[in-house]
Design a protein around this motif. Sequence first.
Motif, PDB file in Angstrom:
ATOM      1  N   ASP A  19      15.836  -3.319 -16.276  1.00 44.52           N
ATOM      2  CA  ASP A  19      16.160  -3.413 -14.852  1.00 44.52           C
ATOM      3  C   ASP A  19      14.899  -3.292 -13.993  1.00 44.52           C
ATOM      4  O   ASP A  19      14.746  -4.004 -12.999  1.00 44.52           O
ATOM      5  CB  ASP A  19      17.184  -2.354 -14.451  1.00 44.52           C
ATOM      6  N   ALA A  20      13.999  -2.403 -14.380  1.00 44.24           N
ATOM      7  CA  ALA A  20      12.738  -2.263 -13.643  1.00 44.24           C
ATOM      8  C   ALA A  20      11.930  -3.557 -13.730  1.00 44.24           C
ATOM      9  O   ALA A  20      11.369  -4.024 -12.734  1.00 44.24           O
ATOM     10  CB  ALA A  20      11.932  -1.086 -14.188  1.00 44.24           C
ATOM     11  N   LYS A  21      11.903  -4.155 -14.905  1.00 45.56           N
ATOM     12  CA  LYS A  21      11.180  -5.414 -15.098  1.00 45.56           C
ATOM     13  C   LYS A  21      11.823  -6.527 -14.263  1.00 45.56           C
ATOM     14  O   LYS A  21      11.138  -7.359 -13.673  1.00 45.56           O
ATOM     15  CB  LYS A  21      11.178  -5.792 -16.579  1.00 45.56           C
ATOM     16  N   ARG A  22      13.145  -6.524 -14.193  1.00 41.79           N
ATOM     17  CA  ARG A  22      13.871  -7.526 -13.405  1.00 41.79           C
ATOM     18  C   ARG A  22      13.537  -7.379 -11.917  1.00 41.79           C
ATOM     19  O   ARG A  22      13.337  -8.371 -11.216  1.00 41.79           O
ATOM     20  CB  ARG A  22      15.378  -7.374 -13.635  1.00 41.79           C
ATOM     21  N   ILE A  23      13.446  -6.159 -11.445  1.00 47.80           N
ATOM     22  CA  ILE A  23      13.088  -5.919 -10.044  1.00 47.80           C
ATOM     23  C   ILE A  23      11.683  -6.446  -9.773  1.00 47.80           C
ATOM     24  O   ILE A  23      11.443  -7.138  -8.781  1.00 47.80           O
ATOM     25  CB  ILE A  23      13.184  -4.420  -9.692  1.00 47.80           C
ATOM     26  N   LEU A  24      10.758  -6.138 -10.658  1.00 45.54           N
ATOM     27  CA  LEU A  24       9.386  -6.606 -10.491  1.00 45.54           C
ATOM     28  C   LEU A  24       9.345  -8.131 -10.459  1.00 45.54           C
ATOM     29  O   LEU A  24       8.684  -8.726  -9.605  1.00 45.54           O
ATOM     30  CB  LEU A  24       8.507  -6.058 -11.615  1.00 45.54           C
ATOM     31  N   LYS A  28       8.183 -10.572  -7.420  1.00 43.95           N
ATOM     32  CA  LYS A  28       7.125 -11.568  -7.629  1.00 43.95           C
ATOM     33  C   LYS A  28       7.574 -12.938  -7.134  1.00 43.95           C
ATOM     34  O   LYS A  28       6.837 -13.621  -6.424  1.00 43.95           O
ATOM     35  CB  LYS A  28       6.760 -11.669  -9.112  1.00 43.95           C
ATOM     36  N   VAL A  29       8.770 -13.332  -7.510  1.00 41.17           N
ATOM     37  CA  VAL A  29       9.297 -14.632  -7.085  1.00 41.17           C
ATOM     38  C   VAL A  29       9.417 -14.679  -5.571  1.00 41.17           C
ATOM     39  O   VAL A  29       9.040 -15.663  -4.933  1.00 41.17           O
ATOM     40  CB  VAL A  29      10.661 -14.915  -7.760  1.00 41.17           C
ATOM     41  N   GLN A  30       9.921 -13.613  -5.001  1.00 38.89           N
ATOM     42  CA  GLN A  30      10.093 -13.570  -3.552  1.00 38.89           C
ATOM     43  C   GLN A  30       8.740 -13.676  -2.846  1.00 38.89           C
ATOM     44  O   GLN A  30       8.601 -14.399  -1.864  1.00 38.89           O
ATOM     45  CB  GLN A  30      10.812 -12.286  -3.148  1.00 38.89           C
ATOM     46  N   MET A  31       7.749 -12.973  -3.352  1.00 33.98           N
ATOM     47  CA  MET A  31       6.428 -13.009  -2.722  1.00 33.98           C
ATOM     48  C   MET A  31       5.763 -14.371  -2.905  1.00 33.98           C
ATOM     49  O   MET A  31       5.078 -14.852  -2.011  1.00 33.98           O
ATOM     50  CB  MET A  31       5.542 -11.905  -3.290  1.00 33.98           C
ATOM     51  N   ASP A  32       5.951 -14.976  -4.060  1.00 39.92           N
ATOM     52  CA  ASP A  32       5.325 -16.269  -4.335  1.00 39.92           C
ATOM     53  C   ASP A  32       5.964 -17.410  -3.557  1.00 39.92           C
ATOM     54  O   ASP A  32       5.287 -18.349  -3.159  1.00 39.92           O
ATOM     55  CB  ASP A  32       5.399 -16.599  -5.828  1.00 39.92           C
ATOM     56  N   ASN A  33       7.264 -17.338  -3.348  1.00 41.06           N
ATOM     57  CA  ASN A  33       7.974 -18.501  -2.832  1.00 41.06           C
ATOM     58  C   ASN A  33       8.665 -18.332  -1.491  1.00 41.06           C
ATOM     59  O   ASN A  33       8.893 -19.318  -0.803  1.00 41.06           O
ATOM     60  CB  ASN A  33       9.036 -18.943  -3.846  1.00 41.06           C
ATOM     61  N   LEU A  34       9.022 -17.138  -1.161  1.00 42.18           N
ATOM     62  CA  LEU A  34       9.931 -17.016  -0.029  1.00 42.18           C
ATOM     63  C   LEU A  34       9.351 -16.305   1.185  1.00 42.18           C
ATOM     64  O   LEU A  34       9.356 -16.846   2.278  1.00 42.18           O
ATOM     65  CB  LEU A  34      11.206 -16.284  -0.479  1.00 42.18           C
ATOM     66  N   THR A  35       8.907 -15.089   0.997  1.00 47.67           N
ATOM     67  CA  THR A  35       8.575 -14.283   2.170  1.00 47.67           C
ATOM     68  C   THR A  35       7.286 -13.506   1.976  1.00 47.67           C
ATOM     69  O   THR A  35       6.799 -13.340   0.868  1.00 47.67           O
ATOM     70  CB  THR A  35       9.695 -13.264   2.462  1.00 47.67           C
ATOM     71  N   LEU A  36       6.781 -12.999   3.071  1.00 50.68           N
ATOM     72  CA  LEU A  36       5.612 -12.136   3.060  1.00 50.68           C
ATOM     73  C   LEU A  36       6.056 -10.686   2.898  1.00 50.68           C
ATOM     74  O   LEU A  36       7.171 -10.331   3.277  1.00 50.68           O
ATOM     75  CB  LEU A  36       4.847 -12.285   4.376  1.00 50.68           C
ATOM     76  N   PRO A  37       5.178  -9.836   2.361  1.00 51.51           N
ATOM     77  CA  PRO A  37       5.547  -8.429   2.180  1.00 51.51           C
ATOM     78  C   PRO A  37       5.932  -7.709   3.476  1.00 51.51           C
ATOM     79  O   PRO A  37       6.657  -6.734   3.440  1.00 51.51           O
ATOM     80  CB  PRO A  37       4.291  -7.812   1.570  1.00 51.51           C
ATOM     81  N   GLN A  38       5.458  -8.203   4.628  1.00 47.46           N
ATOM     82  CA  GLN A  38       5.799  -7.551   5.892  1.00 47.46           C
ATOM     83  C   GLN A  38       7.170  -7.989   6.413  1.00 47.46           C
ATOM     84  O   GLN A  38       7.665  -7.455   7.384  1.00 47.46           O
ATOM     85  CB  GLN A  38       4.778  -7.862   6.987  1.00 47.46           C
ATOM     86  N   THR A  84       0.390  -2.806  -6.663  1.00 47.00           N
ATOM     87  CA  THR A  84      -0.666  -3.716  -7.110  1.00 47.00           C
ATOM     88  C   THR A  84      -0.324  -5.152  -6.743  1.00 47.00           C
ATOM     89  O   THR A  84      -1.173  -5.899  -6.248  1.00 47.00           O
ATOM     90  CB  THR A  84      -0.871  -3.591  -8.633  1.00 47.00           C
ATOM     91  N   LEU A  85       0.914  -5.526  -6.963  1.00 50.18           N
ATOM     92  CA  LEU A  85       1.375  -6.870  -6.619  1.00 50.18           C
ATOM     93  C   LEU A  85       1.230  -7.122  -5.119  1.00 50.18           C
ATOM     94  O   LEU A  85       0.773  -8.181  -4.693  1.00 50.18           O
ATOM     95  CB  LEU A  85       2.832  -7.030  -7.054  1.00 50.18           C
ATOM     96  N   HIS A  86       1.593  -6.138  -4.319  1.00 52.63           N
ATOM     97  CA  HIS A  86       1.485  -6.252  -2.863  1.00 52.63           C
ATOM     98  C   HIS A  86       0.023  -6.425  -2.450  1.00 52.63           C
ATOM     99  O   HIS A  86      -0.303  -7.278  -1.616  1.00 52.63           O
ATOM    100  CB  HIS A  86       2.089  -5.011  -2.209  1.00 52.63           C
ATOM    101  N   GLU A  87      -0.856  -5.628  -3.033  1.00 51.11           N
ATOM    102  CA  GLU A  87      -2.282  -5.723  -2.710  1.00 51.11           C
ATOM    103  C   GLU A  87      -2.837  -7.096  -3.078  1.00 51.11           C
ATOM    104  O   GLU A  87      -3.611  -7.681  -2.313  1.00 51.11           O
ATOM    105  CB  GLU A  87      -3.061  -4.621  -3.425  1.00 51.11           C
ATOM    106  N   LEU A  88      -2.452  -7.605  -4.239  1.00 54.34           N
ATOM    107  CA  LEU A  88      -2.904  -8.937  -4.645  1.00 54.34           C
ATOM    108  C   LEU A  88      -2.399 -10.008  -3.684  1.00 54.34           C
ATOM    109  O   LEU A  88      -3.130 -10.927  -3.328  1.00 54.34           O
ATOM    110  CB  LEU A  88      -2.426  -9.251  -6.064  1.00 54.34           C
ATOM    111  N   SER A  89      -1.164  -9.865  -3.279  1.00 59.40           N
ATOM    112  CA  SER A  89      -0.576 -10.827  -2.348  1.00 59.40           C
ATOM    113  C   SER A  89      -1.307 -10.808  -1.013  1.00 59.40           C
ATOM    114  O   SER A  89      -1.575 -11.855  -0.427  1.00 59.40           O
ATOM    115  CB  SER A  89       0.905 -10.506  -2.141  1.00 59.40           C
ATOM    116  N   MET A  90      -1.630  -9.629  -0.541  1.00 55.79           N
ATOM    117  CA  MET A  90      -2.308  -9.506   0.755  1.00 55.79           C
ATOM    118  C   MET A  90      -3.746 -10.021   0.680  1.00 55.79           C
ATOM    119  O   MET A  90      -4.260 -10.555   1.652  1.00 55.79           O
ATOM    120  CB  MET A  90      -2.286  -8.053   1.236  1.00 55.79           C
TER     121      MET A  90
END
Length: 93
Positions: A19-24, A28-38, A84-90
């Motif tokens: 479940d934790a892996k699924r959330i991650l 990831k998909v949301q950040m890559d394709n849909l929305t910004l972290p803010q 870490t994912l958020h920092e990479l995205s930013m």
Amino acid sequence: MANKKKDHREEAVELLKQDAKRILQLIKVQMDNLTLPQCPAYEEVLDTQMYGLSREINFATRLGLIEPEEGKNLISALEKELSTLHELSMSKK
């Protein structure tokens, strides 16, 4: 009986990790394709998913399937990966 409890414990831990892996992966998909972290939608999805996982962990802990510390470690590890994912995205922006 102890062996059966161990099997349930191992299964519970594995399911929580999945479940934790699924959330991650979802984030990831949301950040890559849909929305910004803010974006409020991103934050809503993240908050909802993390809350759900915390409730699952609480339930497994109350059943004695995992130790409280193990649950805390799982949440902490996921939060670190998400950070870490958020920092990479930013840094890409």
